[in-house]
Scaffold this motif. Structure first.
Motif, short mmCIF file in Angstrom:
data_model
loop_
_atom_site.label_atom_id
_atom_site.label_comp_id
_atom_site.label_asym_id
_atom_site.label_seq_id
_atom_site.Cartn_x
_atom_site.Cartn_y
_atom_site.Cartn_z
N ASN A 2 0.78 -1.53 0.14
CA ASN A 2 0.34 -0.19 0.61
C ASN A 2 0.91 1.01 -0.51
OD1 ASN A 2 -1.93 1.67 0.35
ND2 ASN A 2 -2.62 1.30 2.31
N LYS A 4 1.98 5.15 -0.08
CA LYS A 4 1.42 6.32 -0.19
C LYS A 4 1.34 7.21 -1.23
CE LYS A 4 4.08 6.78 4.46
NZ LYS A 4 5.45 6.49 5.13
N ALA A 6 1.04 6.66 -5.16
CA ALA A 6 1.11 5.67 -5.98
C ALA A 6 1.62 6.03 -7.67
CB ALA A 6 -0.17 4.67 -6.32
#
Length: 369
Positions: A2, A4, A6
């Motif tokens: 995941n 911060k 992308a």
């Protein structure tokens, strides 16, 4: 992981478009016009008008755009096509697929783009065409390309996959040559919801041949004039692309704004950027930085939650798929050095100021340590 920050923000591309687009998709599903439907023709007209050509032919992918364009232009077995080693491998793959021989040349160390002086030196009696690549979104000097091609009697094909909206000499790339080849893959600045591509050109005879070629070589149902392809732009993808097309220039301006912030905030660090573009000549599909500490910086960024990535870690001439071409390490040293020293930072129109600052702060911390 995941991240911060992308690389992409797909939902943001549909903000304000969802209601209209979903309604159109619902109507399409009920209509049954799934292949070469009316929406494909409408998108082709809109895209041709945007690029500034008289014709646009939708196909299955950017790779197919290159393959079909080369084939329709009469290039085949025994011909040589010159292109650059610093590109996605589909550029050379298309040449191989139509039976021609790729002749690879190096790129310039500042622009990262094809070295036209090397192109000139590589021309032989068998050379039929040159494919120029507007890599990472920066346009090649097309005036110089046209001069070279005219003097040597060559066809010119543009790999425009990464450069929608970019200008060269005041005209959009893909508008002035024998064929401009486009990818609308999900990572592109103008993205379909799957694979999609197009060819832009101004020659009506080649355009007509391409329309037949993409559809089994048919002039009419069951009237096959030659052995063609099954490479058609899906109607549902045409709907997605037509709805997004009006936003391309707005998204491009935002990409350019973020790129300028990167350059300003990272100035003075031991890294460099792709250079040489005048205003409007870079679509900033990818924002490349070059540093001898590439691998360590990449690891640092990703561990910090920033989705940086390397494009392309092995140049075409050293890929196993093209070993039969006979190239060896050291043959094209600039492309090889860029493969070892460049990475791309996240850049998309929906990036926030905090995300941009986080990327820049992370890079500063890396070099300060």
């Amino acid at each position: 992981m995941n991240f911060k920050v992308a690389r992409y923000d797909y939902p943001a591309q549909f903000t304000g478009l969802e209601t209209q687009l979903l309604q159109e998709i619902r109507e399409l599903l009920n209509s049954g016009e799934y292949v070469l439907g009316q929406a494909v023709a409408e998108y082709e007209r809109a895209f041709a008008a945007y690029i500034g050509t008289t014709h646009a032919i939708g196909v299955n992918s950017g790779t197919d755009a290159l393959v079909l364009a080369l084939h329709a232009l009469g290039i085949g077995r025994g011909d040589e096509v010159i292109t650059v080693a610093n590109s996605f491998h589909a550029t050379a793959l298309a040449i191989v697929r139509i039976g021609a021989l790729p002749v690879m040349v190096d790129c310039k160390s500042d622009t990262f783009l094809i070295d036209l002086e090397q192109v000139e030196r590589s021309i032989s009696k068998r050379t039929k065409a040159v494919i120029v690549v507007h890599l990472f979104g920066q346009s090649v000097n097309m005036a110089a390309v046209h001069d070279l091609a005219t003097r040597n009697g060559l066809l010119v094909v543009e790999d425009c996959a990464q450069a929608i909206g970019a200008l060269s000499g005041g005209k959009k790339v893909g508008s002035t040559t024998d064929a401009g080849c486009w990818s609308f893959a999900p990572s592109k600045n103008l993205a379909a919801a799957g694979d999609a591509g197009a060819i832009t050109l101004n020659n009506p005879e080649i355009s007509n041949r391409l329309r037949q070629m993409r559809h089994f070589g048919q002039a009419a149902q069951n009237e096959h004039l030659f052995a063609g392809y099954n490479s058609r732009l899906d109607t549902i993808q045409a709907l997605v692309l037509r709805n997004k097309l009006a936003r391309v220039d707005m998204w491009g301006a935002e990409r350019a704004r973020i790129a300028s912030i990167y350059k300003e905030q990272l100035d003075g660090l031991p890294l460099s950027f792709q250079s040489g573009a005048e205003p409007g000549e870079h679509a900033y599909h990818l924002f490349q930085v070059k540093t001898e500490s590439r691998d360590d910086l990449l690891s640092h960024l990703r561990k910090s939650g920033i989705d940086a990535v390397v494009r392309y870690p092995t140049p075409i001439h050293l890929q196993p798929a093209f070993v039969d071409l006979g190239y060896r390490p050291g043959d094209l040293p600039i492309a090889e050095a860029l493969a070892e020293q460049t990475l791309c930072l996240p850049l998309h129109p929906a990036m926030t100021a905090d995300q941009i600052d986080l990327v820049c702060d992370c890079i500063h911390k890396f070099f300060s340590s």
